[in-house]
Scaffold this motif. Sequence first.
Motif, PDB file in Angstrom:
ATOM      1  N   THR A  16      63.324  75.713 -36.806  1.00  0.00           N
ATOM      2  CA  THR A  16      62.814  76.296 -35.583  1.00  0.00           C
ATOM      3  C   THR A  16      63.297  75.198 -34.499  1.00  0.00           C
ATOM      4  O   THR A  16      63.358  74.120 -34.608  1.00  0.00           O
ATOM      5  N   LYS A  17      63.570  75.778 -33.238  1.00  0.00           N
ATOM      6  CA  LYS A  17      64.053  75.069 -32.118  1.00  0.00           C
ATOM      7  C   LYS A  17      63.157  75.537 -30.913  1.00  0.00           C
ATOM      8  O   LYS A  17      62.953  76.968 -30.762  1.00  0.00           O
ATOM      9  N   ASP A  18      62.595  74.832 -29.936  1.00  0.00           N
ATOM     10  CA  ASP A  18      62.036  75.260 -28.936  1.00  0.00           C
ATOM     11  C   ASP A  18      62.236  74.324 -27.795  1.00  0.00           C
ATOM     12  O   ASP A  18      62.588  72.956 -28.046  1.00  0.00           O
ATOM     13  N   GLU A  19      62.451  74.767 -26.573  1.00  0.00           N
ATOM     14  CA  GLU A  19      62.536  73.811 -25.561  1.00  0.00           C
ATOM     15  C   GLU A  19      61.428  74.141 -24.450  1.00  0.00           C
ATOM     16  O   GLU A  19      61.068  75.383 -23.827  1.00  0.00           O
ATOM     17  N   GLN A  20      60.648  73.139 -24.005  1.00  0.00           N
ATOM     18  CA  GLN A  20      59.701  73.168 -23.327  1.00  0.00           C
ATOM     19  C   GLN A  20      59.490  72.102 -22.371  1.00  0.00           C
ATOM     20  O   GLN A  20      59.707  70.828 -22.856  1.00  0.00           O
ATOM     21  N   ASN A  21      59.233  72.053 -21.104  1.00  0.00           N
ATOM     22  CA  ASN A  21      58.991  71.177 -20.034  1.00  0.00           C
ATOM     23  C   ASN A  21      60.212  69.977 -20.078  1.00  0.00           C
ATOM     24  O   ASN A  21      59.824  68.919 -19.998  1.00  0.00           O
ATOM     25  N   GLY A  22      61.631  70.600 -20.317  1.00  0.00           N
ATOM     26  CA  GLY A  22      62.675  69.865 -20.373  1.00  0.00           C
ATOM     27  C   GLY A  22      63.016  69.055 -21.555  1.00  0.00           C
ATOM     28  O   GLY A  22      63.930  68.200 -21.724  1.00  0.00           O
ATOM     29  N   LEU A  23      62.102  69.230 -22.542  1.00  0.00           N
ATOM     30  CA  LEU A  23      62.103  68.521 -23.938  1.00  0.00           C
ATOM     31  C   LEU A  23      62.810  69.653 -25.225  1.00  0.00           C
ATOM     32  O   LEU A  23      62.069  70.581 -25.015  1.00  0.00           O
ATOM     33  N   THR A  24      63.501  69.164 -26.061  1.00  0.00           N
ATOM     34  CA  THR A  24      63.911  70.077 -26.999  1.00  0.00           C
ATOM     35  C   THR A  24      63.189  69.642 -28.302  1.00  0.00           C
ATOM     36  O   THR A  24      63.495  68.355 -28.758  1.00  0.00           O
ATOM     37  N   ASN A  25      62.828  70.403 -29.297  1.00  0.00           N
ATOM     38  CA  ASN A  25      62.180  70.023 -30.343  1.00  0.00           C
ATOM     39  C   ASN A  25      62.695  70.803 -31.593  1.00  0.00           C
ATOM     40  O   ASN A  25      62.524  72.102 -31.389  1.00  0.00           O
ATOM     41  N   TYR A  52      50.453  84.780 -60.134  1.00  0.00           N
ATOM     42  CA  TYR A  52      50.313  83.693 -59.055  1.00  0.00           C
ATOM     43  C   TYR A  52      51.595  83.549 -58.209  1.00  0.00           C
ATOM     44  O   TYR A  52      52.757  83.972 -58.765  1.00  0.00           O
ATOM     45  N   ASN A  53      51.335  83.377 -56.955  1.00  0.00           N
ATOM     46  CA  ASN A  53      52.473  83.379 -56.064  1.00  0.00           C
ATOM     47  C   ASN A  53      52.005  82.563 -54.820  1.00  0.00           C
ATOM     48  O   ASN A  53      50.950  82.510 -54.447  1.00  0.00           O
ATOM     49  N   GLN A  54      53.068  81.729 -54.112  1.00  0.00           N
ATOM     50  CA  GLN A  54      52.900  81.232 -52.849  1.00  0.00           C
ATOM     51  C   GLN A  54      53.717  81.946 -51.816  1.00  0.00           C
ATOM     52  O   GLN A  54      54.935  82.421 -52.295  1.00  0.00           O
ATOM     53  N   THR A  55      53.210  81.968 -50.706  1.00  0.00           N
ATOM     54  CA  THR A  55      54.194  82.450 -49.564  1.00  0.00           C
ATOM     55  C   THR A  55      53.754  81.580 -48.496  1.00  0.00           C
ATOM     56  O   THR A  55      53.181  80.567 -48.264  1.00  0.00           O
ATOM     57  N   ILE A  56      54.643  81.639 -47.339  1.00  0.00           N
ATOM     58  CA  ILE A  56      54.587  81.016 -46.273  1.00  0.00           C
ATOM     59  C   ILE A  56      54.458  81.628 -44.948  1.00  0.00           C
ATOM     60  O   ILE A  56      55.028  82.674 -44.888  1.00  0.00           O
ATOM     61  N   SER A  57      53.530  81.520 -44.076  1.00  0.00           N
ATOM     62  CA  SER A  57      53.321  82.283 -43.072  1.00  0.00           C
ATOM     63  C   SER A  57      53.170  81.132 -41.523  1.00  0.00           C
ATOM     64  O   SER A  57      53.123  80.146 -41.754  1.00  0.00           O
ATOM     65  N   PHE A  58      53.598  81.954 -40.537  1.00  0.00           N
ATOM     66  CA  PHE A  58      53.535  81.346 -39.130  1.00  0.00           C
ATOM     67  C   PHE A  58      52.993  81.699 -38.288  1.00  0.00           C
ATOM     68  O   PHE A  58      52.564  82.984 -38.355  1.00  0.00           O
ATOM     69  N   THR A  59      52.399  80.974 -37.439  1.00  0.00           N
ATOM     70  CA  THR A  59      51.267  81.537 -36.196  1.00  0.00           C
ATOM     71  C   THR A  59      52.042  82.024 -35.223  1.00  0.00           C
ATOM     72  O   THR A  59      53.294  82.079 -35.091  1.00  0.00           O
ATOM     73  N   ASP A  60      51.278  82.491 -34.261  1.00  0.00           N
ATOM     74  CA  ASP A  60      51.853  83.319 -33.109  1.00  0.00           C
ATOM     75  C   ASP A  60      52.515  82.544 -32.286  1.00  0.00           C
ATOM     76  O   ASP A  60      52.227  81.160 -32.254  1.00  0.00           O
ATOM     77  N   ASN A  81      53.657  72.305 -30.428  1.00  0.00           N
ATOM     78  CA  ASN A  81      55.026  72.705 -30.742  1.00  0.00           C
ATOM     79  C   ASN A  81      55.404  71.988 -32.134  1.00  0.00           C
ATOM     80  O   ASN A  81      56.355  72.025 -32.563  1.00  0.00           O
ATOM     81  N   GLN A  82      54.486  70.952 -32.710  1.00  0.00           N
ATOM     82  CA  GLN A  82      54.867  70.515 -33.940  1.00  0.00           C
ATOM     83  C   GLN A  82      54.163  71.161 -35.084  1.00  0.00           C
ATOM     84  O   GLN A  82      54.374  70.756 -36.265  1.00  0.00           O
ATOM     85  N   LEU A  83      53.626  72.436 -34.998  1.00  0.00           N
ATOM     86  CA  LEU A  83      53.076  73.283 -36.001  1.00  0.00           C
ATOM     87  C   LEU A  83      54.140  73.743 -36.853  1.00  0.00           C
ATOM     88  O   LEU A  83      55.185  74.095 -36.453  1.00  0.00           O
ATOM     89  N   GLU A  84      53.951  73.639 -38.362  1.00  0.00           N
ATOM     90  CA  GLU A  84      54.834  74.188 -39.278  1.00  0.00           C
ATOM     91  C   GLU A  84      54.072  75.339 -40.104  1.00  0.00           C
ATOM     92  O   GLU A  84      52.865  75.621 -39.636  1.00  0.00           O
ATOM     93  N   GLY A  85      54.808  76.025 -40.931  1.00  0.00           N
ATOM     94  CA  GLY A  85      54.173  77.082 -41.553  1.00  0.00           C
ATOM     95  C   GLY A  85      53.089  76.638 -42.345  1.00  0.00           C
ATOM     96  O   GLY A  85      53.170  75.757 -42.897  1.00  0.00           O
ATOM     97  N   ALA A  86      52.303  77.574 -42.748  1.00  0.00           N
ATOM     98  CA  ALA A  86      51.304  77.248 -43.757  1.00  0.00           C
ATOM     99  C   ALA A  86      51.358  77.784 -45.034  1.00  0.00           C
ATOM    100  O   ALA A  86      51.883  78.960 -45.078  1.00  0.00           O
ATOM    101  N   ILE A  87      51.283  77.206 -46.112  1.00  0.00           N
ATOM    102  CA  ILE A  87      51.567  77.502 -47.615  1.00  0.00           C
ATOM    103  C   ILE A  87      50.262  78.415 -47.877  1.00  0.00           C
ATOM    104  O   ILE A  87      49.137  77.674 -47.941  1.00  0.00           O
TER     105      ILE A  87
END
Length: 102
Positions: A16-25, A52-60, A81-87
């Motif tokens: 993931t890559k985002d640019e906010q307030n002049g900073l890149t994450n 049994y299974n594991q999945t990954i989901s991301f927020t809005d 902007n430091q959020l990662e996917g939930a297992i």
Amino acid sequence: GKFTITPGFNLHEIKTKDEQNGLTNEISTTKFLPDFNIRYDLKSSENITFNYNQTISFTDVNRYAEAIVFNNYNSLSSGNNQLEGAINDAARLNYSNFNMFN
């Protein structure tokens, strides 16, 4: 035989890559997500199955915005902007009995 085991997995490379307030994450991660199925035959028409299974989901995307976001006239929020996917883990146990003469 009486036991049938079916293992598996998914391998995800997530960037993931985002640019906010002049900073890149940028966040880069690899996730190994296992899954398996176990079936035990009690009789020819009766069995127990475990999945049994594991999945990954991301927020809005609004949850990533570091600024204040106005969703409507009475709702505003700020994100991280430091959020990662939930297992997510899912396990299911099923019993099946098929009798054609009942």
